[in-house]
Design an enzyme around this catalytic site. Structure first.
Site, PDB file in Angstrom:
ATOM      1  N   GLY A  11       0.818  -1.212   0.000  1.00 14.87           N
ATOM      2  CA  GLY A  11       0.000   0.000   0.000  1.00 14.87           C
ATOM      3  C   GLY A  11       0.848   1.256   0.000  1.00 14.87           C
ATOM      4  O   GLY A  11       0.439   2.305   0.504  1.00 14.87           O
ATOM      5  N   ALA A  12       2.027   1.168  -0.599  1.00  9.56           N
ATOM      6  CA  ALA A  12       3.002   2.273  -0.521  1.00  9.56           C
ATOM      7  C   ALA A  12       2.614   3.506  -1.322  1.00  9.56           C
ATOM      8  O   ALA A  12       3.230   4.560  -1.153  1.00  9.56           O
ATOM      9  CB  ALA A  12       4.381   1.786  -0.978  1.00  9.56           C
ATOM     10  N   THR A  13       1.598   3.414  -2.188  1.00  8.81           N
ATOM     11  CA  THR A  13       1.176   4.608  -2.921  1.00  8.81           C
ATOM     12  C   THR A  13       0.049   5.345  -2.192  1.00  8.81           C
ATOM     13  O   THR A  13      -0.340   6.433  -2.599  1.00  8.81           O
ATOM     14  CB  THR A  13       0.713   4.270  -4.355  1.00  8.81           C
ATOM     15  OG1 THR A  13      -0.357   3.321  -4.282  1.00  8.81           O
ATOM     16  CG2 THR A  13       1.857   3.703  -5.165  1.00  8.81           C
ATOM     17  N   GLY A  14      -0.473   4.749  -1.129  1.00 10.91           N
ATOM     18  CA  GLY A  14      -1.472   5.430  -0.308  1.00 10.91           C
ATOM     19  C   GLY A  14      -0.801   6.458   0.580  1.00 10.91           C
ATOM     20  O   GLY A  14       0.430   6.502   0.692  1.00 10.91           O
ATOM     21  N   LEU A  16      -0.739   6.976   3.957  1.00 13.63           N
ATOM     22  CA  LEU A  16       0.037   6.433   5.072  1.00 13.63           C
ATOM     23  C   LEU A  16       1.151   5.522   4.568  1.00 13.63           C
ATOM     24  O   LEU A  16       2.289   5.588   5.043  1.00 13.63           O
ATOM     25  CB  LEU A  16      -0.858   5.664   6.039  1.00 13.63           C
ATOM     26  CG  LEU A  16      -0.121   4.981   7.195  1.00 13.63           C
ATOM     27  CD1 LEU A  16       0.589   5.999   8.084  1.00 13.63           C
ATOM     28  CD2 LEU A  16      -1.067   4.118   8.023  1.00 13.63           C
ATOM     29  N   GLY A  17       0.836   4.656   3.597  1.00 11.31           N
ATOM     30  CA  GLY A  17       1.818   3.718   3.072  1.00 11.31           C
ATOM     31  C   GLY A  17       3.049   4.418   2.518  1.00 11.31           C
ATOM     32  O   GLY A  17       4.185   3.959   2.714  1.00 11.31           O
ATOM     33  N   ARG A  36       0.842  -2.658  -7.368  1.00  8.44           N
ATOM     34  CA  ARG A  36       0.008  -3.118  -8.480  1.00  8.44           C
ATOM     35  C   ARG A  36       0.533  -2.573  -9.802  1.00  8.44           C
ATOM     36  O   ARG A  36       1.060  -1.459  -9.866  1.00  8.44           O
ATOM     37  CB  ARG A  36      -1.430  -2.617  -8.315  1.00  8.44           C
ATOM     38  CG  ARG A  36      -2.208  -3.240  -7.180  1.00  8.44           C
ATOM     39  CD  ARG A  36      -3.561  -2.550  -7.097  1.00  8.44           C
ATOM     40  NE  ARG A  36      -4.379  -3.079  -6.014  1.00  8.44           N
ATOM     41  CZ  ARG A  36      -5.220  -4.104  -6.160  1.00  8.44           C
ATOM     42  NH1 ARG A  36      -5.343  -4.691  -7.350  1.00  8.44           N
ATOM     43  NH2 ARG A  36      -5.933  -4.541  -5.149  1.00  8.44           N
ATOM     44  N   LYS A 135     -11.448  -5.835  10.805  1.00 11.29           N
ATOM     45  CA  LYS A 135     -10.155  -5.681  11.480  1.00 11.29           C
ATOM     46  C   LYS A 135     -10.025  -6.675  12.632  1.00 11.29           C
ATOM     47  O   LYS A 135      -8.947  -7.226  12.866  1.00 11.29           O
ATOM     48  CB  LYS A 135      -9.998  -4.237  11.978  1.00 11.29           C
ATOM     49  CG  LYS A 135      -9.916  -3.225  10.834  1.00 11.29           C
ATOM     50  CD  LYS A 135      -9.628  -1.826  11.307  1.00 11.29           C
ATOM     51  CE  LYS A 135      -9.489  -0.880  10.116  1.00 11.29           C
ATOM     52  NZ  LYS A 135      -9.075   0.471  10.485  1.00 11.29           N
ATOM     53  N   ARG A 139      -7.229  -9.690  13.066  1.00 15.25           N
ATOM     54  CA  ARG A 139      -6.478  -9.899  14.317  1.00 15.25           C
ATOM     55  C   ARG A 139      -6.593 -11.350  14.780  1.00 15.25           C
ATOM     56  O   ARG A 139      -5.596 -11.983  15.136  1.00 15.25           O
ATOM     57  CB  ARG A 139      -7.022  -8.989  15.419  1.00 15.25           C
ATOM     58  CG  ARG A 139      -6.404  -7.625  15.471  1.00 15.25           C
ATOM     59  CD  ARG A 139      -6.672  -7.022  16.846  1.00 15.25           C
ATOM     60  NE  ARG A 139      -6.277  -5.625  16.898  1.00 15.25           N
ATOM     61  CZ  ARG A 139      -6.220  -4.930  18.015  1.00 15.25           C
ATOM     62  NH1 ARG A 139      -6.543  -5.496  19.169  1.00 15.25           N
ATOM     63  NH2 ARG A 139      -5.861  -3.658  18.018  1.00 15.25           N
TER      64      ARG A 139
END
Length: 310
Positions: A11-14, A16-17, A36, A135, A139
């Protein structure tokens, strides 16, 4: 000095990511990003990827739906941090299965980065959508598989409610009238995304955070609605007219609208009325206070953030 863990960010393009990937590199971790194919043709995402690549990140093509790409990526690293959106929460199941099968990951940080879903009490609402159920499911799966984990409970990102001073429908803080929900005395917690990233990356190699929830409650970022309004009034040199909405009225508004249209009102109800961020003490058996563990980390305060909105 102990070698720093190799970290995979999903998720590095978001928003937070991207902060997580940047911070991982800044803190000296060999950093990988599972990306992606479509992200490379998106102007904004491709620009982010180009920057990360130039900064030293290794970009790997793949997705949470492609098992082969997940296997190849997880084999390269020691730590996996997932920062996908909440609607993709259950897409982590295949990733968890791969992590379990390979058995080489020292720490998994699933995509939570909000209120602690176990502690949240907004599930009492009969809105047909339980925001926290996926979530909690993730967990339970992580723990059942015996995967070493760290959960990050950072409560609100500053960009969610703070720019409007928790006023649904507004894009900027009010200058004349302000709505106080409930009695206005219940406190919420706010964190800037880049600060969340710094605390998260600090935690991944820390034995004190193994199989724990890391709660982020910086002293300068825990405020009630009354306190936020008073702070804003001081900054603009003007008293605002106060309108009061009681819990029952807010619930009627929430139940009269479907998710995600009512999400801001749900968040207000959760934090400023039910006290989901602050009603409980941190139990040492299951959690740690991240701001106490890492006093050296500087963070943006609510006051500093509001200064940018004047």
């Amino acid at each position: 000095m102990e070698e720093k863990s190799k970290i995979l960010i999903i998720g590095a393009t978001g928003f937070l990511g991207y902060n997580l990937a940047e911070t991982s590199l800044k803190f000296g971790h060999p950093t990988f990003a599972l990306v992606r194919d479509s992200a490379f043709s998106d102007p904004i995402k491709s620009q982010k990827l180009q920057f990360l690549s130039h900064a030293g990140a290794t970009l790997l093509k793949g997705s949470l739906q492609d098992e082969a790409s997940i296997v190849d990526a997880v084999k390269l690293v020691d730590v996996v941090i997932c920062a996908v959106s909440s609607k993709q929460t259950l897409d982590q199941k295949l990733l968890i299965r791969v992590i379990k099968q390979l058995g080489t990951i020292k720490r998994f940080v699933p995509s939570e980065f909000g209120s602690d879903p176990i502690k949240a009490r907004v599930t009492e609402l009969d809105d047909g959508y339980n925001f926290y159920a996926p979530k909690i499911e993730i967990r339970r799966l992580v723990e059942a598989e015996g995967i070493p984990y760290t959960y990050i409970s950072c409560n609100f990102f500053m960009k969610v409610l703070l720019p409007s001073l928790a006023q649904p429908g507004l894009e900027a803080p009010p200058r004349d009238k302000v709505t106080i929900f409930g009695d206005g005395n219940t406190k919420a917690v706010f964190m800037k995304e880049s600060d969340v990233a710094a605390f998260t990356i600090s935690a991944v190699d820390d034995p004190r955070t193994l199989n724990k929830v890391v709660y982020l409650r910086p002293p300068g970022n825990v405020y009630s609605l009354n306190e936020l309004v008073e702070m804003w009034e001081t900054k603009i040199g003007k008293k605002l007219e106060k309108l009061h909405v009681l819990e029952e009225e807010l619930l009627t508004k929430i139940n009269g609208t479907s998710f995600p249209s009512n999400s801001k009102m749900l968040f207000i109800y959760s934090a400023f009325i039910k006290g989901d961020h602050t009603y409980f003490d941190i139990e040492s058996s299951s959690g740690v206070n991240g701001t106490e563990l890492y006093p050296q980390l500087k963070y943006t305060t609510v006051s500093e953030f509001l200064d940018t909105l004047i």
